[in-house]
Design a protein around this motif. Structure first.
Motif, PDB file in Angstrom:
ATOM      1  N   THR A 226      -7.195 -13.337  13.938  1.00 46.73           N
ATOM      2  CA  THR A 226      -7.369 -11.978  13.438  1.00 46.73           C
ATOM      3  C   THR A 226      -6.296 -11.055  14.005  1.00 46.73           C
ATOM      4  O   THR A 226      -5.709 -11.317  15.054  1.00 46.73           O
ATOM      5  CB  THR A 226      -8.761 -11.438  13.800  1.00 46.73           C
ATOM      6  OG1 THR A 226      -9.055 -11.724  15.181  1.00 46.73           O
ATOM      7  CG2 THR A 226      -9.830 -12.084  12.931  1.00 46.73           C
ATOM      8  N   TYR A 227      -6.076  -9.976  13.294  1.00 46.66           N
ATOM      9  CA  TYR A 227      -5.095  -8.973  13.695  1.00 46.66           C
ATOM     10  C   TYR A 227      -5.502  -7.662  13.040  1.00 46.66           C
ATOM     11  O   TYR A 227      -6.421  -7.611  12.208  1.00 46.66           O
ATOM     12  CB  TYR A 227      -3.685  -9.381  13.257  1.00 46.66           C
ATOM     13  CG  TYR A 227      -3.502  -9.458  11.759  1.00 46.66           C
ATOM     14  CD1 TYR A 227      -2.978  -8.386  11.038  1.00 46.66           C
ATOM     15  CD2 TYR A 227      -3.870 -10.602  11.045  1.00 46.66           C
ATOM     16  CE1 TYR A 227      -2.828  -8.447   9.660  1.00 46.66           C
ATOM     17  CE2 TYR A 227      -3.726 -10.680   9.670  1.00 46.66           C
ATOM     18  CZ  TYR A 227      -3.207  -9.596   8.983  1.00 46.66           C
ATOM     19  OH  TYR A 227      -3.078  -9.654   7.613  1.00 46.66           O
ATOM     20  N   ALA A 228      -4.834  -6.567  13.399  1.00 50.46           N
ATOM     21  CA  ALA A 228      -5.097  -5.271  12.781  1.00 50.46           C
ATOM     22  C   ALA A 228      -3.838  -4.775  12.096  1.00 50.46           C
ATOM     23  O   ALA A 228      -2.718  -5.120  12.492  1.00 50.46           O
ATOM     24  CB  ALA A 228      -5.566  -4.258  13.821  1.00 50.46           C
ATOM     25  N   VAL A 229      -4.022  -3.955  11.073  1.00 50.83           N
ATOM     26  CA  VAL A 229      -2.885  -3.394  10.348  1.00 50.83           C
ATOM     27  C   VAL A 229      -3.203  -1.945   9.991  1.00 50.83           C
ATOM     28  O   VAL A 229      -4.333  -1.609   9.610  1.00 50.83           O
ATOM     29  CB  VAL A 229      -2.563  -4.217   9.076  1.00 50.83           C
ATOM     30  CG1 VAL A 229      -3.750  -4.273   8.124  1.00 50.83           C
ATOM     31  CG2 VAL A 229      -1.324  -3.670   8.389  1.00 50.83           C
ATOM     32  N   PHE A 230      -2.205  -1.074  10.153  1.00 48.67           N
ATOM     33  CA  PHE A 230      -2.326   0.334   9.797  1.00 48.67           C
ATOM     34  C   PHE A 230      -1.359   0.615   8.652  1.00 48.67           C
ATOM     35  O   PHE A 230      -0.152   0.366   8.761  1.00 48.67           O
ATOM     36  CB  PHE A 230      -1.980   1.207  11.010  1.00 48.67           C
ATOM     37  CG  PHE A 230      -1.964   2.683  10.719  1.00 48.67           C
ATOM     38  CD1 PHE A 230      -3.112   3.339  10.298  1.00 48.67           C
ATOM     39  CD2 PHE A 230      -0.797   3.427  10.884  1.00 48.67           C
ATOM     40  CE1 PHE A 230      -3.101   4.704  10.027  1.00 48.67           C
ATOM     41  CE2 PHE A 230      -0.772   4.791  10.615  1.00 48.67           C
ATOM     42  CZ  PHE A 230      -1.935   5.426  10.195  1.00 48.67           C
ATOM     43  N   ASP A 231      -1.880   1.131   7.536  1.00 43.37           N
ATOM     44  CA  ASP A 231      -1.066   1.333   6.333  1.00 43.37           C
ATOM     45  C   ASP A 231      -0.592   2.766   6.164  1.00 43.37           C
ATOM     46  O   ASP A 231      -0.064   3.139   5.111  1.00 43.37           O
ATOM     47  CB  ASP A 231      -1.835   0.891   5.090  1.00 43.37           C
ATOM     48  CG  ASP A 231      -3.111   1.706   4.853  1.00 43.37           C
ATOM     49  OD1 ASP A 231      -3.352   2.687   5.575  1.00 43.37           O
ATOM     50  OD2 ASP A 231      -3.869   1.341   3.925  1.00 43.37           O
ATOM     51  N   GLY A 232      -0.768   3.568   7.214  1.00 42.43           N
ATOM     52  CA  GLY A 232      -0.383   4.978   7.143  1.00 42.43           C
ATOM     53  C   GLY A 232      -1.552   5.909   6.986  1.00 42.43           C
ATOM     54  O   GLY A 232      -1.461   7.105   7.262  1.00 42.43           O
ATOM     55  N   ARG A 233      -2.683   5.334   6.552  1.00 42.39           N
ATOM     56  CA  ARG A 233      -3.896   6.130   6.391  1.00 42.39           C
ATOM     57  C   ARG A 233      -5.060   5.582   7.198  1.00 42.39           C
ATOM     58  O   ARG A 233      -5.767   6.316   7.882  1.00 42.39           O
ATOM     59  CB  ARG A 233      -4.289   6.180   4.906  1.00 42.39           C
ATOM     60  CG  ARG A 233      -3.301   6.919   4.019  1.00 42.39           C
ATOM     61  CD  ARG A 233      -3.603   6.714   2.557  1.00 42.39           C
ATOM     62  NE  ARG A 233      -3.463   5.302   2.186  1.00 42.39           N
ATOM     63  CZ  ARG A 233      -3.699   4.825   0.970  1.00 42.39           C
ATOM     64  NH1 ARG A 233      -4.113   5.638   0.020  1.00 42.39           N
ATOM     65  NH2 ARG A 233      -3.530   3.538   0.723  1.00 42.39           N
ATOM     66  N   ASP A 234      -5.243   4.271   7.123  1.00 43.28           N
ATOM     67  CA  ASP A 234      -6.383   3.657   7.805  1.00 43.28           C
ATOM     68  C   ASP A 234      -5.945   2.378   8.503  1.00 43.28           C
ATOM     69  O   ASP A 234      -4.991   1.707   8.067  1.00 43.28           O
ATOM     70  CB  ASP A 234      -7.496   3.345   6.796  1.00 43.28           C
ATOM     71  CG  ASP A 234      -8.821   3.011   7.460  1.00 43.28           C
ATOM     72  OD1 ASP A 234      -8.968   3.294   8.662  1.00 43.28           O
ATOM     73  OD2 ASP A 234      -9.702   2.455   6.780  1.00 43.28           O
ATOM     74  N   ALA A 235      -6.631   2.039   9.568  1.00 43.05           N
ATOM     75  CA  ALA A 235      -6.411   0.776  10.276  1.00 43.05           C
ATOM     76  C   ALA A 235      -7.556  -0.163   9.950  1.00 43.05           C
ATOM     77  O   ALA A 235      -8.728   0.247   9.908  1.00 43.05           O
ATOM     78  CB  ALA A 235      -6.329   1.006  11.785  1.00 43.05           C
ATOM     79  N   LYS A 236      -7.227  -1.433   9.705  1.00 43.81           N
ATOM     80  CA  LYS A 236      -8.247  -2.410   9.337  1.00 43.81           C
ATOM     81  C   LYS A 236      -8.039  -3.704  10.105  1.00 43.81           C
ATOM     82  O   LYS A 236      -6.916  -4.082  10.447  1.00 43.81           O
ATOM     83  CB  LYS A 236      -8.187  -2.701   7.833  1.00 43.81           C
ATOM     84  CG  LYS A 236      -8.508  -1.500   6.956  1.00 43.81           C
ATOM     85  CD  LYS A 236      -8.428  -1.859   5.475  1.00 43.81           C
ATOM     86  CE  LYS A 236      -8.743  -0.661   4.596  1.00 43.81           C
ATOM     87  NZ  LYS A 236      -8.651  -0.995   3.158  1.00 43.81           N
ATOM     88  N   LEU A 237      -9.132  -4.394  10.338  1.00 44.97           N
ATOM     89  CA  LEU A 237      -9.093  -5.722  10.952  1.00 44.97           C
ATOM     90  C   LEU A 237      -8.946  -6.752   9.838  1.00 44.97           C
ATOM     91  O   LEU A 237      -9.648  -6.691   8.827  1.00 44.97           O
ATOM     92  CB  LEU A 237     -10.388  -5.982  11.731  1.00 44.97           C
ATOM     93  CG  LEU A 237     -10.469  -7.298  12.499  1.00 44.97           C
ATOM     94  CD1 LEU A 237      -9.545  -7.277  13.709  1.00 44.97           C
ATOM     95  CD2 LEU A 237     -11.910  -7.556  12.964  1.00 44.97           C
ATOM     96  N   MET A 238      -8.018  -7.692  10.020  1.00 45.90           N
ATOM     97  CA  MET A 238      -7.764  -8.705   9.005  1.00 45.90           C
ATOM     98  C   MET A 238      -7.817 -10.093   9.637  1.00 45.90           C
ATOM     99  O   MET A 238      -7.587 -10.258  10.833  1.00 45.90           O
ATOM    100  CB  MET A 238      -6.387  -8.497   8.376  1.00 45.90           C
ATOM    101  CG  MET A 238      -6.144  -7.120   7.782  1.00 45.90           C
ATOM    102  SD  MET A 238      -7.070  -6.838   6.265  1.00 45.90           S
ATOM    103  CE  MET A 238      -6.149  -7.882   5.143  1.00 45.90           C
ATOM    104  N   ARG A 239      -8.106 -11.087   8.805  1.00 48.16           N
ATOM    105  CA  ARG A 239      -8.039 -12.481   9.229  1.00 48.16           C
ATOM    106  C   ARG A 239      -6.853 -13.127   8.517  1.00 48.16           C
ATOM    107  O   ARG A 239      -6.733 -13.024   7.301  1.00 48.16           O
ATOM    108  CB  ARG A 239      -9.330 -13.221   8.885  1.00 48.16           C
ATOM    109  CG  ARG A 239      -9.453 -14.606   9.522  1.00 48.16           C
ATOM    110  CD  ARG A 239     -10.806 -15.236   9.198  1.00 48.16           C
ATOM    111  NE  ARG A 239     -11.900 -14.424   9.663  1.00 48.16           N
ATOM    112  CZ  ARG A 239     -12.410 -14.484  10.906  1.00 48.16           C
ATOM    113  NH1 ARG A 239     -11.882 -15.315  11.784  1.00 48.16           N
ATOM    114  NH2 ARG A 239     -13.407 -13.709  11.247  1.00 48.16           N
TER     115      ARG A 239
END
Length: 251
Positions: free
Chosen positions: A229-242
Motif C-alpha cells: 500500500t501507498y498514499a497519493v495526493f492529487d492536489g485536492r485529496d490524499a488517498k490510500l491505494m494498494r
C-alpha cells in the motif's frame, strides 16, 4: 499539479530471495508509475531494513533499487527521505543525498503541497505506547557517540547484525499492543489536524489506515512487503491505494 506519492516500510533486504524478488519487481513498477504521474515522492522510513552511511561503501544488496531511485531523481521527481527506526542514519551529506539527490529529513515535520499542510514522517516514538523505544533505545542508537563508534564497525558485519536483530519473521509477527498503537496514532493524528494540518501521513505500524478526522485526514501507508500500500495526493485529496490495483501481474 502532478501527484505526490508516499511510501514506507518496504524493508528491503529483510526477506528470502523469492519474496525480495517479487517486492523489487513491484517497487520498480511503482517507481515507473511515479515517474509518469508524479513530481514528488516521500519515502517515510524503513525503506531499507538497514541503512547506515559509510564513507565509500554502499550495500550491494540495494544496488538495483538505488539505480531506479537515481533514474527517478534524474527524471525530475523530487524525492524526500524520512528515516525510520531501521534507516534513520542516512546523512544529509551521504550517498542518498549526494548521489541520488534526495532531501533527507531527520524527523517528522510539516510539508506544504499545493497549499495544503501535511504532517509527515515515519512515526516511531510518537505515542505513549512506544515509550521503551522512545525513552530507552532511541536516545542510545541516535546519539553522536554511538554513531561515531558504529562507523568503526565493518559494513558487512553491521548488515549481518541488522539481520540478526530484525529477522524476516519479525515483519509478520503481530504486536500484542497493536490495538493500543492504532488508537494512539489516531489520537496523535487528530491532535495534529486540530492544530491546522490538512493531512497526517505516517508509517511504522505496517497497518494500512485511511480515516477522516475532524477537518482533515489521517493515513498510515501500511507496508510494501505484505499489503503493498501507498498514499497519493492529487492536489485536492490524499488517498490510500494498494499497488495491485494498478498493475500487479506478479502473483
Amino acid at each position: 499539479m502532478s501527484k505526490a506519492f508516499f511510501i514506507s516500510d518496504v524493508h528491503l533486504g529483510a526477506e528470502d530471495e523469492a519474496k525480495e524478488s517479487r517486492k523489487r519487481k513491484l517497487l520498480a513498477k511503482f517507481f515507473d508509475m511515479v515517474s509518469v504521474d508524479g513530481d514528488k515522492l516521500f519515502i517515510l522510513g524503513d525503506f531499507f531494513n538497514f541503512w547506515f552511511d559509510y564513507k565509500g561503501v554502499v550495500f550491494s544488496v540495494y544496488f538495483d533499487v538505488l539505480c531506479k531511485l537515481r533514474e527517478l531523481s534524474l527524471s525530475g521527481v523530487e524525492i524526500h527521505f524520512f528515516g525510520g527506526n531501521h534507516d534513520w542514519w542516512a546523512s544529509k551529506t551521504g550517498f542518498l543525498s549526494d548521489y541520488l539527490g534526495m532531501v533527507i529529513h531527520s524527523r517528522a515535520e510539516e510539508v506544504l503541497i499545493n497549499g495544503r499542510r501535511f504532517f509527515v514522517g515515519h512515526g516511531d516514538g510518537m505515542v505513549n505506547c512506544d515509550w521503551a523505544y522512545k525513552f530507552l533505545l532511541r536516545p542510545v542508537i541516535r546519539n553522536a557517540v554511538s554513531i561515531a563508534l558504529f562507523k568503526l564497525f565493518p559494513a558487512q558485519w553491521a548488515m549481518s547484525l541488522a539481520r540478526l536483530v530484525s529477522p524476516a519473521e519479525k515483519l509478520y509477527r503481530r504486536s500484542p499492543k497493536e490495538a493500543v498503537l492504532v488508537r494512539e496514532y489516531e489520537e496523535f493524528a487528530g491532535e495534529k489536524i486540530k492544530e491546522g494540518f490538512d493531512f497526517v501521513i505516517l508509517g511504522h505500524l505496517h497497518i494500512p489506515i485511511e480515516k477522516n478526522l475532524f477537518s482533515g485526514k489521517y493515513i498510515n501507508t501500511g507496508d510494501f512487503y505484505r499489503n503493498f500500500t501507498y498514499a497519493v495526493f492529487d492536489g485536492r485529496d490524499a488517498k490510500l491505494m494498494r499497488f495491485e490495483e494498478v498493475g500487479d501481474d506478479e502473483k
